[in-house]
Write a protein that holds these residues in place. Structure first.
Motif, PDB file in Angstrom:
ATOM      1  N   ILE A  42      30.628  26.776 -31.547  1.00  8.84           N
ATOM      2  CA  ILE A  42      31.283  25.472 -31.675  1.00  8.84           C
ATOM      3  C   ILE A  42      32.382  25.326 -30.620  1.00  8.84           C
ATOM      4  O   ILE A  42      32.490  24.289 -29.957  1.00  8.84           O
ATOM      5  CB  ILE A  42      31.842  25.280 -33.098  1.00  8.84           C
ATOM      6  CG1 ILE A  42      30.686  25.107 -34.084  1.00  8.84           C
ATOM      7  CG2 ILE A  42      32.792  24.084 -33.165  1.00  8.84           C
ATOM      8  CD1 ILE A  42      31.099  25.143 -35.534  1.00  8.84           C
ATOM      9  N   LEU A  43      33.195  26.355 -30.452  1.00 12.27           N
ATOM     10  CA  LEU A  43      34.255  26.297 -29.448  1.00 12.27           C
ATOM     11  C   LEU A  43      33.686  26.191 -28.037  1.00 12.27           C
ATOM     12  O   LEU A  43      34.222  25.465 -27.193  1.00 12.27           O
ATOM     13  CB  LEU A  43      35.161  27.523 -29.559  1.00 12.27           C
ATOM     14  CG  LEU A  43      36.068  27.550 -30.792  1.00 12.27           C
ATOM     15  CD1 LEU A  43      36.783  28.887 -30.888  1.00 12.27           C
ATOM     16  CD2 LEU A  43      37.063  26.419 -30.743  1.00 12.27           C
ATOM     17  N   PHE A  44      32.598  26.898 -27.771  1.00 12.42           N
ATOM     18  CA  PHE A  44      31.954  26.805 -26.464  1.00 12.42           C
ATOM     19  C   PHE A  44      31.460  25.383 -26.211  1.00 12.42           C
ATOM     20  O   PHE A  44      31.639  24.832 -25.124  1.00 12.42           O
ATOM     21  CB  PHE A  44      30.783  27.794 -26.374  1.00 12.42           C
ATOM     22  CG  PHE A  44      29.996  27.659 -25.110  1.00 12.42           C
ATOM     23  CD1 PHE A  44      30.494  28.165 -23.924  1.00 12.42           C
ATOM     24  CD2 PHE A  44      28.766  27.027 -25.104  1.00 12.42           C
ATOM     25  CE1 PHE A  44      29.771  28.038 -22.740  1.00 12.42           C
ATOM     26  CE2 PHE A  44      28.043  26.890 -23.941  1.00 12.42           C
ATOM     27  CZ  PHE A  44      28.548  27.404 -22.750  1.00 12.42           C
ATOM     28  N   GLY A  50      34.430  18.947 -23.226  1.00  9.98           N
ATOM     29  CA  GLY A  50      35.712  18.559 -22.642  1.00  9.98           C
ATOM     30  C   GLY A  50      35.693  18.662 -21.131  1.00  9.98           C
ATOM     31  O   GLY A  50      36.193  17.777 -20.429  1.00  9.98           O
ATOM     32  N   ALA A  51      35.118  19.724 -20.615  1.00  9.74           N
ATOM     33  CA  ALA A  51      35.034  19.889 -19.160  1.00  9.74           C
ATOM     34  C   ALA A  51      34.167  18.793 -18.550  1.00  9.74           C
ATOM     35  O   ALA A  51      34.494  18.255 -17.490  1.00  9.74           O
ATOM     36  CB  ALA A  51      34.465  21.263 -18.837  1.00  9.74           C
ATOM     37  N   ARG A  52      33.076  18.470 -19.226  1.00 11.89           N
ATOM     38  CA  ARG A  52      32.195  17.403 -18.729  1.00 11.89           C
ATOM     39  C   ARG A  52      32.921  16.058 -18.746  1.00 11.89           C
ATOM     40  O   ARG A  52      32.819  15.278 -17.789  1.00 11.89           O
ATOM     41  CB  ARG A  52      30.927  17.338 -19.588  1.00 11.89           C
ATOM     42  CG  ARG A  52      29.962  16.279 -19.172  1.00 11.89           C
ATOM     43  CD  ARG A  52      29.229  16.667 -17.890  1.00 11.89           C
ATOM     44  NE  ARG A  52      28.292  15.608 -17.562  1.00 11.89           N
ATOM     45  CZ  ARG A  52      28.232  15.016 -16.380  1.00 11.89           C
ATOM     46  NH1 ARG A  52      29.002  15.404 -15.395  1.00 11.89           N
ATOM     47  NH2 ARG A  52      27.364  14.058 -16.172  1.00 11.89           N
ATOM     48  N   LEU A  53      33.658  15.776 -19.815  1.00 16.01           N
ATOM     49  CA  LEU A  53      34.404  14.522 -19.911  1.00 16.01           C
ATOM     50  C   LEU A  53      35.462  14.431 -18.814  1.00 16.01           C
ATOM     51  O   LEU A  53      35.617  13.377 -18.181  1.00 16.01           O
ATOM     52  CB  LEU A  53      35.071  14.413 -21.284  1.00 16.01           C
ATOM     53  CG  LEU A  53      35.928  13.176 -21.526  1.00 16.01           C
ATOM     54  CD1 LEU A  53      35.087  11.914 -21.405  1.00 16.01           C
ATOM     55  CD2 LEU A  53      36.604  13.251 -22.868  1.00 16.01           C
ATOM     56  N   LYS A  58      37.276  12.212 -13.644  1.00 16.66           N
ATOM     57  CA  LYS A  58      37.664  12.442 -12.248  1.00 16.66           C
ATOM     58  C   LYS A  58      36.771  11.660 -11.303  1.00 16.66           C
ATOM     59  O   LYS A  58      37.244  11.068 -10.321  1.00 16.66           O
ATOM     60  CB  LYS A  58      37.587  13.935 -11.917  1.00 16.66           C
ATOM     61  CG  LYS A  58      38.760  14.735 -12.370  1.00 16.66           C
ATOM     62  CD  LYS A  58      38.597  16.186 -11.900  1.00 16.66           C
ATOM     63  CE  LYS A  58      39.758  17.048 -12.334  1.00 16.66           C
ATOM     64  NZ  LYS A  58      39.578  18.449 -11.905  1.00 16.66           N
ATOM     65  N   ASP A  59      35.473  11.675 -11.587  1.00 15.53           N
ATOM     66  CA  ASP A  59      34.536  10.937 -10.735  1.00 15.53           C
ATOM     67  C   ASP A  59      34.781   9.435 -10.820  1.00 15.53           C
ATOM     68  O   ASP A  59      34.704   8.719  -9.814  1.00 15.53           O
ATOM     69  CB  ASP A  59      33.089  11.242 -11.128  1.00 15.53           C
ATOM     70  CG  ASP A  59      32.691  12.680 -10.824  1.00 15.53           C
ATOM     71  OD1 ASP A  59      33.410  13.344 -10.042  1.00 15.53           O
ATOM     72  OD2 ASP A  59      31.676  13.149 -11.384  1.00 15.53           O
ATOM     73  N   ALA A  60      35.097   8.937 -12.007  1.00 15.53           N
ATOM     74  CA  ALA A  60      35.281   7.489 -12.197  1.00 15.53           C
ATOM     75  C   ALA A  60      36.578   7.007 -11.573  1.00 15.53           C
ATOM     76  O   ALA A  60      36.628   5.911 -11.005  1.00 15.53           O
ATOM     77  CB  ALA A  60      35.245   7.178 -13.685  1.00 15.53           C
ATOM     78  N   PHE A  61      37.638   7.793 -11.706  1.00 12.43           N
ATOM     79  CA  PHE A  61      38.950   7.341 -11.231  1.00 12.43           C
ATOM     80  C   PHE A  61      39.431   8.072  -9.990  1.00 12.43           C
ATOM     81  O   PHE A  61      40.561   7.877  -9.566  1.00 12.43           O
ATOM     82  CB  PHE A  61      39.978   7.504 -12.362  1.00 12.43           C
ATOM     83  CG  PHE A  61      39.691   6.652 -13.554  1.00 12.43           C
ATOM     84  CD1 PHE A  61      39.905   5.276 -13.495  1.00 12.43           C
ATOM     85  CD2 PHE A  61      39.204   7.199 -14.718  1.00 12.43           C
ATOM     86  CE1 PHE A  61      39.656   4.479 -14.608  1.00 12.43           C
ATOM     87  CE2 PHE A  61      38.945   6.417 -15.827  1.00 12.43           C
ATOM     88  CZ  PHE A  61      39.163   5.053 -15.771  1.00 12.43           C
TER      89      PHE A  61
END
Length: 66
Positions: A42-44, A50-53, A58-61
């Motif tokens: 679950i933590l993984f 979170g890393a993907r979000l 970063k890509d969007a802004f």
């Protein structure tokens, strides 16, 4: 209280403990291992999401800072 005295006290208390029988201990260990693995998965998954979000944001802004 020296280290030797402390160690003797620990051994004395350990002998007074009622340790569980093997038929109770093994299933308990298995349950703990299963819970630890599930919690780790679950933590993984949360970390990966979170890393993907963060990468998506970063890509969007990313172009705004230029």
């Amino acid at each position: 209280m020296g280290l030797k005295s402390y160690a003797k006290g620990v051994v004395k208390e350990a002998k007074r403990v009622r340790w569980p029988k093997r038929d109770v201990l093994i299933p308990s260990i298995i349950v703990v291992i299963i819970i630890a693995v599930v919690a780790g998965l679950i933590l993984f998954a949360e970390d990966a999401a979170g890393a993907r979000l963060i990468q998506i944001l970063k890509d969007a802004f990313g172009s705004m800072g230029k």
